[in-house]
Design a protein around this motif. Structure first.
Motif, PDB file in Angstrom:
ATOM      1  N   GLN A  11      54.433  49.305  56.911  1.00  0.00           N
ATOM      2  CA  GLN A  11      53.161  48.961  56.661  1.00  0.00           C
ATOM      3  C   GLN A  11      52.798  49.062  54.978  1.00  0.00           C
ATOM      4  O   GLN A  11      52.084  48.153  54.381  1.00  0.00           O
ATOM      5  N   SER A  12      53.133  50.141  54.741  1.00  0.00           N
ATOM      6  CA  SER A  12      52.665  50.420  53.429  1.00  0.00           C
ATOM      7  C   SER A  12      53.250  49.482  52.141  1.00  0.00           C
ATOM      8  O   SER A  12      52.598  49.360  51.222  1.00  0.00           O
ATOM      9  N   SER A  13      54.535  48.943  52.643  1.00  0.00           N
ATOM     10  CA  SER A  13      55.090  48.136  51.778  1.00  0.00           C
ATOM     11  C   SER A  13      54.732  46.504  51.724  1.00  0.00           C
ATOM     12  O   SER A  13      54.735  45.676  51.189  1.00  0.00           O
ATOM     13  N   GLN A  14      54.542  46.313  53.148  1.00  0.00           N
ATOM     14  CA  GLN A  14      54.409  44.770  53.833  1.00  0.00           C
ATOM     15  C   GLN A  14      52.958  44.410  53.990  1.00  0.00           C
ATOM     16  O   GLN A  14      52.874  43.219  54.044  1.00  0.00           O
ATOM     17  N   SER A  15      52.085  45.444  54.506  1.00  0.00           N
ATOM     18  CA  SER A  15      50.997  44.967  55.378  1.00  0.00           C
ATOM     19  C   SER A  15      49.581  44.985  54.377  1.00  0.00           C
ATOM     20  O   SER A  15      48.607  45.064  54.907  1.00  0.00           O
TER      21      SER A  15
END
Length: 719
Positions: free
Chosen positions: A159-163
């Motif tokens: 999530q840190s990379s995609q969201s």
């Protein structure tokens, strides 16, 4: 608004506020008040006095007043709850924003980051973000097996990379400058800048520890793999050189490191095992760099390496509403009562939630209510779940035998009326461990994530307790068949009895009553009767048996059922007569006057039969002779909890020996006592005389009172 929904919300809310779930009586009060019933009807439904029901109800309204922030009474509780639950829109998707905040603050719909397979972890993600913002480099996500530690760590990195609503790419010059200059400008930063904290992870390096310690990959090979396959460069010839290069990557890039399932590499003290001590060098590098990178480790056990700086995050279990949403996504819609019970039984375990949903869909066409009705007696029926729990017990057995035995013995406690056991209750179960090591054993067990604890009190979730009981019953703990089971219950009963010296509140009485259930579990009916008859000073300044104090506090039904349950099995004449005496009062209070009279008559019959051979007049006259002063009396066996004669010399003597019982002697022992120590035998006989005489007199007075209740005055006079 369904009552089940309201009960589920109240139960979750009170647990958040107080750490205690609704009691059975509180549930009954809410259910009956919801239907407009009066306290008299509530008391009859539950089997307690009207006064006790009012006291419990009053305390419940005060708790709900704090929760709802407006005055709650018996008259308005339903309308206030309906209005409140409509305002916060309790639906299958409603949840509380964080496991660390009150469910009353701002209930919201699920986070947009949630998915059908990842629910209820908004608070956990927020907690990790807080630790990262504070500058933490290594976080150990700790918890029992199946709690969702690995899923949380993987989702956090993903999530840190995609969201992010506005992803920050590595090519952005301002962010890149922040990353490369972070270590130089902030050698010991108190907090990470927001731009750094929100930057996506460029790469995540992963290590899954082998489940068996013997199969763990050497740390040198792990780091070599990271360099050759993930970082795209050759590792150094020397391990120290390679770690130096890794540290530069950690400081100059936003890397994530996931070390999953750490516990096989740890010994019983939470330190790296000797064969893999070099992992400490890697952990130091991961913890001590000054860059923006982050390491997440998952472990069932606590990491206790003093040279490695880490933050532990004990992952909470999924709450009721997370389970509700998870099952809703799978088209499983149980009643609130069933879901609440199932959720409590499995302690909110994520793995159990997934396994149950599969079984319910495959074998019960999505009907969780039908599944639970058939299988509630065996919560470990699902084989994968049973294996998960069993594996955790087995690992503990191999690592720390003392902690393993304590865990199994803890299965003997009930965790019902008294939901948590204080530290001394655990110490009581370590009878075969050196006194100085007992708290160390408790700490070792606490670090394994198999036991729940808060504010010096401990408890087991039902599934863990079920496995503990099964192993305790098998007596595979080094004791003879059945011995461990019996000893554990005896020690637990001793703890409850000795820990309550006075009954100053209902909580004291209920705690003392727990000893009854332990004796009942091992079919020691004589000891169970002694719990009921054990006298203590109560809050009204009376010195009464526990059974009598309990019914005066309003708990008629538990005492009534307990006495009727054990009476057929009790052999002691004194116990049987005293139990009938108390039973008569209980039946009278509940309105069953004729049975009450019969119980008191039975008490009189037994007392008179016991008195007949005792020659009480002879013994009483001899005990008053001048030569028999109290200091000259030899030691005797008398029970300070029995009625005492008025003669202070006899009373003083009897009070010297409070821990034995006149009915505990076999005839041969009394014969020897009579032959070798006639004065002691004589005092024992006097004690018997007074005990049975007082039972006789009390029962006669009670019968007279009962007849007055029936307006049978002639019979009352004859008593």
């Amino acid at each position: 608004m369904e009552l089940d929904t309201a009960l589920a919300w109240i139960n979750e809310t009170l647990f958040t506020m107080t750490g205690e779930h609704l009691t059975e009586l509180q549930r009954v009060i809410l259910q009956q008040v919801w239907k407009g019933k009066k306290y008299t009807e509530i008391a009859n439904t539950y089997g307690c006095t009207e006064g006790h029901a009012k006291d419990v109800g009053s305390a419940l309204w005060k708790q709900l007043t704090l929760a709802l922030k407006q005055r709650v009474t018996k008259q308005n509780v339903r309308s206030l709850l309906e209005r409140h639950l409509q305002q916060i829109s309790i639906t299958p998707f409603t949840r509380y924003p964080s496991t660390h905040s009150s469910p009353l603050d701002s209930p919201t719909r699920p986070s947009p980051l949630e998915s059908p397979s990842f629910v209820g972890r908004t608070g956990a993600i927020a907690h990790l973000n807080t630790l990262v913002k504070q500058g933490t480099n290594v976080i150990v996500i700790q918890g029992e097996g199946g709690l969702g530690k690995t899923t949380l760590a993987q989702t956090y990195f993903h999530q840190s990379s995609q969201s992010l609503s506005h992803p920050v790419r590595g090519s952005d010059s301002s962010v890149q400058d922040s990353l490369t200059g972070y270590a130089k400008l902030n050698p010991t930063p108190p907090e990470r800048p927001e731009a750094i904290q929100n930057a996506p992870f460029e790469l995540v390096l992963e290590l899954l520890m082998a489940k068996e310690s013997a199969n763990i990959t050497p740390v040198e090979r792990v780091v070599e793999e990271w360099f050759s396959k993930d970082l795209g460069e050759e590792p150094g010839q020397d391990f120290g050189v390679t770690l130096g290069r890794l540290k530069r990557h950690l400081e100059q890039r936003r890397l994530g490191v996931l070390i999953d399932n750490l516990e096989p590499a740890l010994d019983k003290d939470g330190r790296l095992i000797p064969a893999h001590r070099r992992y400490v060098e890697l952990l130091r590098v991961l913890a001590d760099h000054r860059g923006p990178s982050l390491t997440l480790m998952t472990s069932r056990d606590r990491l206790c390496e003093s040279s490695v700086t880490v933050e532990h995050y004990r992952l909470p279990r999924l709450d009721y509403f997370a389970w509700q949403r998870f099952f809703h996504h799978r088209n499983i819609h149980p009643t609130a009562t069933t879901l609440e019970t199932v959720h409590h039984t499995y302690g909110g375990n994520a793995k159990a939630m997934g396994l149950l949903s599969g079984t319910v869909q495959e074998d019960f066409d999505g009907d969780l209510d039908a599944y639970w009705q058939e299988n509630s007696s065996d919560p470990l029926l699902v084989m994968d779940l049973k294996n998960l729990v069993a594996n955790q017990f087995e690992r503990l057995r191999l690592l720390d035998g003392d902690a393993y035995r304590l865990l199994c013995r803890l299965g003997c406690y009930r965790y019902q009326s008294v939901a948590k056991v204080p530290t001394n209750g655990l110490i009581q179960l370590l009878w075969d461990v050196e006194l100085g090591r007992r708290k160390q054993v408790i700490a070792s067990l606490r670090n394994r994530s198999l036991i729940e604890f808060a504010k010096g009190a401990y408890w087991l979730h039902p599934v863990i307790r079920a496995e503990a009981i099964a192993r305790l019953r098998q007596s595979n703990l080094g004791a003879e068949s059945g011995e461990e089971w019996t000893l554990a219950h005896q020690q637990a009963a001793t703890f409850w009895t000795t820990s309550v010296t006075q009954i100053r509140s209902l909580a004291d009485a209920i705690a003392a009553w727990e000893a009854y259930y332990h004796h009942l579990a091992i079919h020691d009916f004589e000891a169970a009767s002694q719990v009921i008859l054990h006298s203590r000073h109560n809050q009204w300044g009376q010195f009464l048996p526990l059974g009598s104090t309990l019914y005066r506090m309003g708990l008629l039904q538990p005492v009534l059922l307990a006495i009727e349950n054990i009476l057929p099995h009790v052999q002691s004449e004194r116990h049987v007569s005293e139990l009938h005496n108390i039973l008569g009062d209980l039946l009278w209070i509940t309105g069953d006057v004729h049975r009450a009279i019969a119980a008191q008559q039975q008490a009189i019959t037994i007392a008179r039969a016991a008195l007949a051979p005792l020659q009480c007049n002879t013994h009483l006259s001899s005990i008053h002779s001048p030569e028999n002063q109290p200091e000259d009396y030899p030691e005797s066996d008398a029970d300070s909890n029995s009625p005492k004669p008025s003669d202070h010399r006899v009373a003083n003597h009897l009070n010297r020996h409070p821990n034995s019982h006149p009915d505990s002697h076999p005839d041969s022992h009394l014969g020897n006592h009579r032959k070798n120590n006639p004065q002691a035998y004589q005092v024992h006989q006097v004690h018997q005389c007074y005990t049975f005489r007082m039972i006789e007199v009390d029962s006669l007075l009670s019968i007279g009172l009962y007849h007055i209740d029936l307006w049978d005055l002639s019979q009352a006079i004859h008593q």
